[in-house]
Write a protein that holds these residues in place. Sequence first.
Motif, PDB file in Angstrom:
ATOM      1  N   TYR A 204       0.859  -1.188   0.000  1.00 58.55           N
ATOM      2  CA  TYR A 204       0.000   0.000   0.000  1.00 58.55           C
ATOM      3  C   TYR A 204       0.893   1.234   0.000  1.00 58.55           C
ATOM      4  N   ILE A 205       0.594   2.203  -0.860  1.00 55.84           N
ATOM      5  CA  ILE A 205       1.343   3.460  -0.917  1.00 55.84           C
ATOM      6  C   ILE A 205       0.337   4.604  -0.807  1.00 55.84           C
ATOM      7  N   PHE A 206       0.499   5.449   0.193  1.00 56.82           N
ATOM      8  CA  PHE A 206      -0.466   6.517   0.472  1.00 56.82           C
ATOM      9  C   PHE A 206       0.165   7.882   0.248  1.00 56.82           C
ATOM     10  N   THR A 207      -0.695   8.856   0.026  1.00 57.71           N
ATOM     11  CA  THR A 207      -0.283  10.260  -0.058  1.00 57.71           C
ATOM     12  C   THR A 207      -1.187  11.053   0.873  1.00 57.71           C
ATOM     13  N   ALA A 208      -0.637  11.478   2.008  1.00 59.29           N
ATOM     14  CA  ALA A 208      -1.436  12.178   3.009  1.00 59.29           C
ATOM     15  C   ALA A 208      -1.640  13.649   2.669  1.00 59.29           C
ATOM     16  N   GLY A 209      -0.813  14.192   1.751  1.00 56.21           N
ATOM     17  CA  GLY A 209      -0.925  15.605   1.414  1.00 56.21           C
ATOM     18  C   GLY A 209       0.061  16.485   2.154  1.00 56.21           C
ATOM     19  N   ARG A 210       0.831  15.907   3.055  1.00 52.20           N
ATOM     20  CA  ARG A 210       1.880  16.637   3.759  1.00 52.20           C
ATOM     21  C   ARG A 210       3.230  16.046   3.391  1.00 52.20           C
ATOM     22  N   TYR A 211       4.129  16.894   2.943  1.00 57.34           N
ATOM     23  CA  TYR A 211       5.441  16.433   2.489  1.00 57.34           C
ATOM     24  C   TYR A 211       6.191  15.707   3.599  1.00 57.34           C
ATOM     25  N   ASP A 212       6.141  16.242   4.827  1.00 57.60           N
ATOM     26  CA  ASP A 212       6.898  15.648   5.920  1.00 57.60           C
ATOM     27  C   ASP A 212       6.325  14.302   6.348  1.00 57.60           C
ATOM     28  N   ILE A 213       5.040  14.044   6.088  1.00 56.78           N
ATOM     29  CA  ILE A 213       4.455  12.738   6.399  1.00 56.78           C
ATOM     30  C   ILE A 213       4.765  11.739   5.294  1.00 56.78           C
TER      31      ILE A 213
END
Length: 428
Positions: A204-213
């Motif tokens: 699973y690969i996610f994108t939370a919308g925060r670069y640091d996360i």
Amino acid sequence: MAQSTAPFSGFEFMIAWRYLRARRAEGGVSVMTWISLIGITLAVFALILTLAVRAGFRAEFVDTILGANAHVTVYSSGVVGEDGQLIRGFTQPEAMAAAIARVPGVTRAAPLIKGKLMVSDGEDTTGAEVYGMSPEDFAAIPRIGAGSGAIGDLARYPEGIALGSGIARELGVTVGDRVRLISPSGVRTAMGTTPRVNAYEVVYIFTAGRYDIDTTRIYMPFIEAQSFFNKEGRADEIEVMVENPDAIESYGDAILKAAGPAAMLWTWKDSSGAFLRALDIEDNVMFVILSVLVLIAAMNIVSGLIMLVKNKGRDIGILRTMGLTEGSVLRVFFICGAFTGVIGTVAGVILGCVTALNIDQIMSAINWLNGAEVWDPSIRGIYSLPAKLQAGDVLSAVALSLGLSFVVTLFPARRAARMNPVEALRYE
């Protein structure tokens, strides 16, 4: 004796409109009118766009905080074990999470394992922070779990690990690839502690919308994280979500009571409150600065009206001798200035709203013209320049622009009204 007329009668608008259509000999007045109009338009446009970007940035920043992080983190102050060493964490995390979940207003409470390690695909290596969480709790994270637009099979989370898109991009891996997690605090042996190295499949690969996360965070199943970090039977923290994050302070006492005497709290406002306060200060300063720009633009109306009054001195004298009152003269020139302010404000509102609503396309065009990304997420934290139009911000800009335009118009209009008709016609 001159008789008073109804305020803002039709003939007053007719005279004002006639004066605004400057003839060739009065070209300076026309130029000043256009300068005033353009100045008001640009000032209102800048004010609305700045307020929209400010609101959008704050909303996006807060949403990424609340959508990928705990609203409240419950952690242990530590207890002294039988060997005299300080032990942090909770030995009965499921029971404590269940007790906290029963607090009114709490929507979710989840035991959590946290640890820092290195992740490698064999060639490249980067640092990361691992969050050990059960499949059900992982799926419930708004910007990471179910419905977040991530790639991979969420149902296979118990079989591998979930990577942030930034880590996956840096290592050049995708769903189905295997990576190695390397923890310095690994296996305890008679010779001491040796690093633990385990290979896991990326499911699973996610994108939370925060670069640091996205560039630092990895999720793995809770039980696997306990084993990997030698924390069997306990959890480092309890992650708590509540119904109303803005009123997080109101939940504190009840959560502490449910968690027990050894528990301590750390809220999302504790971690990001200083940055949000800095944003508030910056917002106020920017509003003041842009208000000054609107005032400067409005002052151009004064220059144009003063020139208009000077050029129309003979006309004012004739109109006064024909019976026009001081109030009518004042209103005629007030309409001239107010008309410029109203048209400039309307144009600025339209331009500002259209730009704010199409900020993504505009930024794409700027990136294309620049040949590179002008918005650096590694500096600003989020991936794009957001804009959020709010009725209150638009109304504030309109009220400020019209208010200043009307106020500054009164001074030259009053000067015209008090002009002595005899003096105005003496040299004509």
